[in-house]
Structure formats: C-alpha cells, structure tokens
Write a protein that holds these residues in place. Structure first.
Motif, short mmCIF file in Angstrom:
data_model
loop_
_atom_site.label_atom_id
_atom_site.label_comp_id
_atom_site.label_asym_id
_atom_site.label_seq_id
_atom_site.Cartn_x
_atom_site.Cartn_y
_atom_site.Cartn_z
N PRO A 506 -24.45 48.01 41.16
CA PRO A 506 -24.69 47.04 42.31
C PRO A 506 -23.61 46.35 42.86
O PRO A 506 -23.68 45.89 44.07
CB PRO A 506 -25.48 45.76 41.70
N PHE A 507 -22.55 46.59 42.00
CA PHE A 507 -21.02 46.07 42.55
C PHE A 507 -20.13 46.80 41.46
O PHE A 507 -20.54 47.11 40.44
CB PHE A 507 -20.90 44.66 42.82
N SER A 508 -19.07 46.64 41.76
CA SER A 508 -17.98 47.33 40.71
C SER A 508 -17.62 46.18 39.74
O SER A 508 -17.73 45.29 39.78
CB SER A 508 -16.66 47.49 41.66
N ASN A 509 -17.11 46.82 38.39
CA ASN A 509 -16.63 45.89 37.48
C ASN A 509 -15.39 45.28 38.04
O ASN A 509 -14.51 46.24 38.81
CB ASN A 509 -16.50 46.77 36.13
N SER A 510 -14.91 44.15 37.63
CA SER A 510 -13.82 43.55 37.86
C SER A 510 -13.10 43.08 36.54
O SER A 510 -13.77 42.40 35.59
CB SER A 510 -13.96 42.39 38.71
N TYR A 511 -11.73 43.62 36.30
CA TYR A 511 -11.01 43.48 34.94
C TYR A 511 -10.13 42.21 35.25
O TYR A 511 -9.44 42.20 34.14
CB TYR A 511 -10.47 44.86 34.55
N TRP A 512 -10.08 41.43 36.40
CA TRP A 512 -9.09 40.50 36.19
C TRP A 512 -9.40 39.24 35.32
O TRP A 512 -10.47 38.95 35.06
CB TRP A 512 -8.89 39.96 37.95
N THR A 513 -8.51 39.02 34.79
CA THR A 513 -8.62 37.67 33.74
C THR A 513 -7.75 36.60 34.22
O THR A 513 -6.74 36.71 34.59
CB THR A 513 -8.38 37.97 32.44
N TYR A 514 -8.00 35.24 33.96
CA TYR A 514 -7.24 34.07 34.24
C TYR A 514 -7.61 33.14 33.09
O TYR A 514 -8.48 32.20 33.48
CB TYR A 514 -7.57 33.55 35.78
N PRO A 515 -7.17 33.40 31.99
CA PRO A 515 -7.64 32.45 30.88
C PRO A 515 -7.65 30.89 31.15
O PRO A 515 -8.54 30.04 30.77
CB PRO A 515 -6.95 32.96 29.82
N GLU A 516 -6.37 30.38 31.87
CA GLU A 516 -6.35 29.17 31.77
C GLU A 516 -7.49 28.35 32.83
O GLU A 516 -7.87 27.14 32.60
CB GLU A 516 -5.04 29.00 32.68
N TYR A 517 -8.05 29.10 33.74
CA TYR A 517 -9.11 28.91 34.58
C TYR A 517 -10.59 29.41 34.31
O TYR A 517 -11.32 29.36 34.95
CB TYR A 517 -8.74 28.84 35.95
N ASN A 518 -10.72 29.82 32.85
CA ASN A 518 -11.90 30.37 32.41
C ASN A 518 -12.43 31.60 33.18
O ASN A 518 -13.59 31.98 33.43
CB ASN A 518 -13.01 29.44 32.32
N ILE A 519 -11.55 32.20 33.88
CA ILE A 519 -11.69 33.47 34.59
C ILE A 519 -11.81 34.68 33.53
O ILE A 519 -10.81 35.13 33.07
CB ILE A 519 -10.80 33.96 35.81
N GLU A 520 -12.80 35.40 33.51
CA GLU A 520 -13.12 36.61 32.77
C GLU A 520 -13.43 37.93 33.62
O GLU A 520 -13.89 37.75 34.47
CB GLU A 520 -14.10 36.21 31.51
N PRO A 521 -13.47 39.15 32.82
CA PRO A 521 -13.76 40.19 33.50
C PRO A 521 -15.36 40.20 34.07
O PRO A 521 -16.16 39.47 33.37
CB PRO A 521 -13.74 41.56 32.60
N VAL A 522 -15.64 40.81 35.09
CA VAL A 522 -17.09 40.94 35.47
C VAL A 522 -17.52 42.14 35.38
O VAL A 522 -17.09 43.17 35.89
CB VAL A 522 -17.33 40.36 36.89
N TYR A 523 -18.79 42.30 34.66
CA TYR A 523 -19.45 43.52 34.42
C TYR A 523 -20.66 43.64 35.23
O TYR A 523 -21.50 42.76 35.08
CB TYR A 523 -19.77 43.83 33.00
N ALA A 524 -20.87 45.09 35.80
CA ALA A 524 -22.07 45.26 36.87
C ALA A 524 -23.37 45.33 36.18
O ALA A 524 -24.38 45.70 36.79
CB ALA A 524 -21.61 46.02 37.66
#
Length: 544
Positions: A506-524
């Motif tokens: 439905p959309f691509s996986n995204s592997y970008w992370t930013y731990p300081e701001y609780n940003i984690e990979p997104v899996y489709a």
C-alpha cells in the motif's frame, strides 16, 4: 542511506526542470508483455521462435514469416476473465477477491508471399503487417486488513527525511497560501505526496523542530507521541488499457536452409489507473487518499532473427528484439481527506493542481530468443524457446532523451532488477490432415531482486501514488484445437490459464530512524496477491 541520497540528488536535478519524476515501477509496468498472439501460438505457449509459419512471429522472430508458402490473412479475438485473491503474509490480515471479464480484439495480420522462381539462393520474399495486443492491463481488485502502520506514518516519515542528512521539509514550505503554492516549489519536485498529505491533515503535529513530523492520528504522553494503528484499511485499485504493437516485417527464404527476417515495430501505450486508500481509526476518525493516473505514448523498436534447417526434422532459431524507445506523458489527479474529531478543524482536504502532467522518455529492455523445433513428419511438432531479458537495462530520460536528470533512478533500476529467463514449450499433434490438437507451457520467474520483492529498500513512487506491486512468478498453461475447413480457410481456438503471484504494497517500507524523537521505521505489511486469468482465444484465417 544510499537510496535516500540517490533520491535527493534526483530532487536537486528536478529543481531545474520538471515538477516530479517517474520511477522504477513505471519503467517495469510498461516493459511487460503477456502470452498473446494467434490462437495457435497461444495454445503452444508462444514457442514459435524456430518453428515459424505463424503471424505472431513478427513480434518475436520475424524470420518465421519466410516459412510461409502462400499469402494469408487472419484475425484473433478473445474473452478474458481475471480473478484476484488477496491473503496476508503478515499480521495485517489482508483479505479480498474480485473478478473482471472483458472481450478483446487481439490481432489482425496479413502476410504476402512472393516467390522468385529460383531453386537455389533466394527462393521467395514475405512481407507482413500486423496489429498485435501484447499486454492487457484490465483488472480491478480490493483488499482490506488491519496493518500496524498507517499511510499517515509513512507520509510523515517521508516528509521528515525528505532531504536526508539535510533534514525534512520545513513546515512553511508545505503550507498553501494565496501567494504560495508548494506544488510549484521545484525544490519539492519529488514530494507531492508529502505536500498532499500535509494539506489533507495526515500529519502536521511535530516536535520542537519545524521539519520533524508524525502521524496526526495518535496521542501524546509527556514528550512521547504514540501513533494509532488503523482499525481497518481498505485499498481499491482499478486498471485498464493495453500495450499494442503495429509491426511491419520482411523475410526471405535462402535455399530452404536459412530463413532471415526483420520487423519495424511501432508500439502504443494506453494505461489508466484509479485507486482509493481508506483508513478508519474508530469513531469518526479516518483518512482517505484518492489517485488517478493516465499514461499515453508511442515507442519504436526493431526485431531481427534467423532460422536454420540443418536437416528436415530440425529447425534452430535465434532472434534479437531491440529495446522499445518510448516518449510518454503521464496525467495525474489526486485528493486527500482526513477527519479527527478532537481537532479544532476536524475535517481537512487537499488536492493537487488541475491538469498535472509529466513528459518523459523510457527505454524497455532488449530481449534475446534462442529456439529449437522438431518436425516429426506431417503429424507432430515439438518446440522450445528460451528468452533472456535484461530488465536491469530499463532506463528513464527526459523528453529529449537526456538521462542525466534520471541517472539516480536508473541506478536504482540496476540495483533492483536483473536478467530474467522465460521458458516456453509447445507441442502439436495432427490427428487428421484437417484436425490438430495443441498444448503449451510458459515459466517466467520474477525479474526483480529479493530486496525489492521483500521490501528491504524504500521505493520512491512517482507523483502521489504510493502503492505498487512486485512480481514473484508467472506460469501459463495452454491448450487448443485447430481445424481446416477447406485448403484455404481455417479456425483455431485456445484456452490459456495464467497464475501470477504478486505482493501489493500500500506504500513503501521506510527505514529512517530518529530515536531522539521516537521516529522508527515504518513497515507496509504487504498483501499477497494471486492473480488468475483465463483467456479463450479464437482465430480465423484465410490462405490464398
């Protein structure tokens, strides 16, 4: 990180020209073909590279035209029924099925035979012209499930990491005003999905920085934002159109030992897609993304080939089908909508500008065909084709054919695609001089590398269309009958069953992370698709 840097480089180049670029999935979509042609060819798996004597060879090995010893006119029609079933390979619980039946006009061909009267050397010339539908896009399907991640999570991640190490899109650059339109900001040329998502309220709640975003669907606990998972996600996709060839061929017979031929092909693309992605988060909270895409264009190619007959019962063939060189135009239309009950303005909508389009060039892969056929008297035929296609040589360019702007997209194509083999086999048995039975099989493994099939690398789709499918394998089983009513008039019928395994993202996986701001990979959480097509084919021909 490599993918991100490649994409950013493309954006910087695009800032000097186009509003958005195409991608690897666009190139692959228009580089595919089906098992198609006359009913006789289809019933024998299309394995006519060394056999010849069928109109379909103009699209593969035109040397096969020189097998004809008379002129001929034929036409082919078909009825196609496509069923798509979705299952889940993960915890998303995807499910869905749909079917579509359509009548098609597949082929109209003529070949003229002109003997020279010589017993040795050039014994005759054959000229052919044909219309041939090589790809049918018509299908519609819907899938529904409960994946962990939302479209809003993906678009927020993409906006936050739009420029890699240089950060995300500054919020002021996403805000549409009377004096500023973000869609005309050429620094955001590849970020139309982020712009539309922001205007539609998919994301926008941010941390301390103005370029770090997260889904608008969630709750804050202290300094931590916890995004919600959708209760239900539904994706509906409809596709229509075709790829058609107009072939102009010439072939000659040299001493009944060697047959050579060439084809100039003109190919047209007419593709239409519409999709709706909907997510509900309980109560009245939801998001919706709608897209439509129309692609039209024309391409040119050349096919050359040869067949040799070392002994009466054996024919060997080789052919090269050049890449098709297309000039294409994409027309886009899209809208987004969200509703979050506890917001001050709960309902938000966004639209891309009217009459959005992109013009570009594309090159499909070339193809080698190696063939062998056994002729057993006047009663039986056995044929085998092996095709080798370099999908990693697909490429994109601007309208004038300059690839510099698309160099990074072309590098990604080389990373994600490979050479692919196709094996075709066919048999024919003449029960009587007038009646024949036939069967065929085609095995076509995926031309995609595992990293693309398994979603191990982010796929940057064009415009605002986030979904795409990857191909796992394709198999054809075919059978048919032929009957000659008179020495001149004949009829062939065939049935072909195709099973194609795909994954729908439905959309691509995204592997970008930013731990300081609780940003984690997104899996489709892709859905597994089984696309089953049955096609009944009828050909009528007249020899003279």
């Amino acid at each position: 990180m490599k993918r991100i840097s490649l994409f950013i480089s493309t954006l910087l180049l695009l800032s000097n020209g186009m509003l958005f670029a195409q991608g690897e999935m666009d190139a692959y979509r228009y580089s595919q073909s089906d098992l198609s042609g006359t009913a006789r060819s289809v019933s024998m798996g299309g394995a006519f590279g060394a056999l010849g004597g069928d109109m379909s060879v103009m699209s593969t090995n035109p040397a096969g035209l020189a097998i004809y010893r008379s002129s001929e006119l034929q036409t082919t029609m078909s009825v196609n029924s496509t069923g798509t079933e979705a299952t889940s390979g993960s915890t998303a619980g995807w499910a869905g099925n749909s079917s579509k039946t359509r009548f098609g006009f597949d082929n109209l061909s003529y070949t003229g035979y002109f003997p020279t009267g010589q017993e040795y050397g050039i014994k005759g010339w054959n000229f052919g012209i044909s219309y041939h539908k090589i790809k049918d896009f018509n299908r519609s399907y819907a899938v529904a499930g409960s994946p962990k991640y939302s479209m809003a999570d993906y678009v927020a991640s993409r906006a936050s990491n739009a420029f890699g190490e240089n950060g995300g899109i500054v919020e002021n650059d996403l805000i549409l005003t009377d004096s500023y339109d973000p869609y005309n900001n050429r620094n955001l040329g590849g970020q139309w999905l982020s712009i539309l998502g922001y205007e539609s309220g998919f994301f926008g709640a941010k941390y301390e920085f103005s370029d770090v975003y997260h889904s608008a669907f969630g709750q804050r606990t202290g300094n931590t934002w916890s995004p919600y998972s959708p209760d239900r996600t539904t994706l509906r996709i409809g596709e229509s159109g075709s790829i058609s060839e107009y072939n102009f061929s010439i072939a000659t017979n040299i001493s009944d030992f060697m047959f050579i031929g060439a084809t100039l092909g003109v190919t047209t693309i007419d593709y239409n897609m519409s999709s709706t992605h909907e997510e509900s988060f309980g109560s009245t909270d939801y998001l919706k993304l709608g897209n439509s895409l129309e692609t039209t264009g024309t391409g040119y190619s050349v096919n050359i080939g040869a067949i040799v007959r070392p002994i009466d019962m054996l024919r060997l063939g080789v052919a090269y089908n050049s890449p098709k060189f297309f000039r294409l135009t994409d027309y886009f239309d899209a809208y987004g909508e969200s509703n979050i009950a506890n917001e001050t303005d709960p309902l938000m909508t966004g639209y891309i500008p009217e009459y959005s389009y992109a013009e570009y060039s594309m090159q499909t892969p070339g193809r080698w065909i190696f063939s062998a056929a056994g002729i057993i008297g006047t009663t039986a035929l056995v044929s085998l084709d092996y095709e080798l296609t370099g999908y990693n040589y697909m490429s994109l360019a601007d309208r004038d054919g300059n690839r510099d702007m698309y160099q990074n997209d072309n590098d990604i194509i080389k990373d994600d695609f490979k050479f692919a083999s196709t094996v075709k086999a066919g048999v024919e048995l003449k029960v009587t001089p007038r009646f024949a039975i036939r069967a065929g099989y085609v095995w076509q493994p995926s031309p995609m590398k595992d990293q693309l099939i398994n979603g191990d690398a982010e796929v940057f789709t064009a415009g605002t269309v986030p979904h795409y499918t990857v191909t796992k394998s394709t198999n054809y089983i075919s059978a048919g009958l032929g009957y000659r009513f008179t020495p001149n008039f004949y009829m062939d019928i065939a049935g072909v069953y195709r099973v194609q395994k795909e994954k729908l993202y439905p959309f691509s996986n995204s592997y970008w992370t930013y731990p300081e701001y609780n940003i984690e990979p997104v899996y489709a959480d892709p859905a597994d698709l089984s696309v089953n097509t049955f096609r009944a084919v009828l050909s009528l021909g007249y020899k003279f």
